[in-house]
Design a protein around this motif. Sequence first.
Motif, PDB file in Angstrom:
ATOM      1  N   ARG A   1       0.832  -1.209   0.000  1.00 40.24           N
ATOM      2  CA  ARG A   1       0.000   0.000   0.000  1.00 40.24           C
ATOM      3  C   ARG A   1       0.865   1.257   0.000  1.00 40.24           C
ATOM      4  NH1 ARG A   1      -3.899   1.350   4.950  1.00 40.24           N
ATOM      5  NH2 ARG A   1      -1.892   1.911   5.804  1.00 40.24           N
ATOM      6  N   SER A   2       1.944   1.236   0.779  1.00 39.45           N
ATOM      7  CA  SER A   2       2.837   2.401   0.815  1.00 39.45           C
ATOM      8  C   SER A   2       3.513   2.622  -0.528  1.00 39.45           C
ATOM      9  CB  SER A   2       3.897   2.214   1.898  1.00 39.45           C
ATOM     10  OG  SER A   2       3.302   2.075   3.154  1.00 39.45           O
ATOM     11  N   VAL A   3       3.929   1.549  -1.159  1.00 37.77           N
ATOM     12  CA  VAL A   3       4.577   1.664  -2.473  1.00 37.77           C
ATOM     13  C   VAL A   3       3.585   2.182  -3.511  1.00 37.77           C
ATOM     14  CG1 VAL A   3       5.601   0.307  -4.347  1.00 37.77           C
ATOM     15  CG2 VAL A   3       6.356  -0.043  -2.009  1.00 37.77           C
ATOM     16  N   MET A   4       2.349   1.696  -3.463  1.00 39.74           N
ATOM     17  CA  MET A   4       1.351   2.161  -4.420  1.00 39.74           C
ATOM     18  C   MET A   4       1.004   3.629  -4.196  1.00 39.74           C
ATOM     19  SD  MET A   4       0.941  -0.156  -6.569  1.00 39.74           S
ATOM     20  CE  MET A   4      -0.399   0.536  -7.492  1.00 39.74           C
TER      21      MET A   4
ATOM     22  N   LEU B   1       3.035   5.883  -3.023  1.00 36.67           N
ATOM     23  CA  LEU B   1       4.180   6.615  -3.564  1.00 36.67           C
ATOM     24  C   LEU B   1       4.123   6.660  -5.086  1.00 36.67           C
ATOM     25  CD1 LEU B   1       6.895   8.006  -2.942  1.00 36.67           C
ATOM     26  CD2 LEU B   1       7.951   5.763  -3.123  1.00 36.67           C
ATOM     27  N   TYR B   2       3.776   5.545  -5.695  1.00 41.59           N
ATOM     28  CA  TYR B   2       3.671   5.482  -7.157  1.00 41.59           C
ATOM     29  C   TYR B   2       2.621   6.459  -7.668  1.00 41.59           C
ATOM     30  CZ  TYR B   2       2.182   3.762 -11.701  1.00 41.59           C
ATOM     31  OH  TYR B   2       1.811   3.667 -13.013  1.00 41.59           O
ATOM     32  N   TYR B   3       1.438   6.449  -7.040  1.00 45.88           N
ATOM     33  CA  TYR B   3       0.366   7.336  -7.499  1.00 45.88           C
ATOM     34  C   TYR B   3       0.697   8.804  -7.248  1.00 45.88           C
ATOM     35  CZ  TYR B   3      -2.662   3.389  -8.499  1.00 45.88           C
ATOM     36  OH  TYR B   3      -3.193   2.253  -9.034  1.00 45.88           O
ATOM     37  N   SER B   4       1.365   9.111  -6.157  1.00 49.39           N
ATOM     38  CA  SER B   4       1.734  10.507  -5.917  1.00 49.39           C
ATOM     39  C   SER B   4       2.787  10.970  -6.928  1.00 49.39           C
ATOM     40  CB  SER B   4       2.240  10.698  -4.490  1.00 49.39           C
ATOM     41  OG  SER B   4       3.435   9.986  -4.284  1.00 49.39           O
ATOM     42  N   LEU B   5       3.741  10.104  -7.267  1.00 51.41           N
ATOM     43  CA  LEU B   5       4.713  10.456  -8.300  1.00 51.41           C
ATOM     44  C   LEU B   5       4.044  10.600  -9.662  1.00 51.41           C
ATOM     45  CD1 LEU B   5       7.772   8.219  -7.339  1.00 51.41           C
ATOM     46  CD2 LEU B   5       7.605  10.700  -7.201  1.00 51.41           C
ATOM     47  N   LYS B   6       3.109   9.719  -9.941  1.00 50.15           N
ATOM     48  CA  LYS B   6       2.399   9.781 -11.214  1.00 50.15           C
ATOM     49  C   LYS B   6       1.587  11.065 -11.309  1.00 50.15           C
ATOM     50  CE  LYS B   6      -0.891   7.086 -13.900  1.00 50.15           C
ATOM     51  NZ  LYS B   6      -1.754   5.911 -13.906  1.00 50.15           N
TER      52      LYS B   6
END
Length: 93
Positions: A77-80, A82-87
């Motif tokens: 969940r934390s990685v996702m 981070l991914y969505y915030s970067l995206k």
Amino acid sequence: MEIKEAIRGFIDKIFEPPISFLELASEKLQGVQLVTAQGLDVGKYLSIFGDMPGPWQMVVSSLLISTVLLGSLLIFRSVMRLYYSLKEGVKWW
């Protein structure tokens, strides 16, 4: 040729300590004869639960498995996030 030898001696005096340190480190590393790639024997640490009756062993193993599963889901969940915030950041950049 005395100047050339004096300059060479001066440079050797400057670089002698690091070179000797690196040679000593290399000798020590080559002298190590330990096996470093040994696996972790979890059974040795969990052998205390082996004295419990069968149902209690299953409870303990279920608790450990659920803890690992929940931890991995939290990491995912934390990685996702981070991914969505970067995206989202790249999208509006």
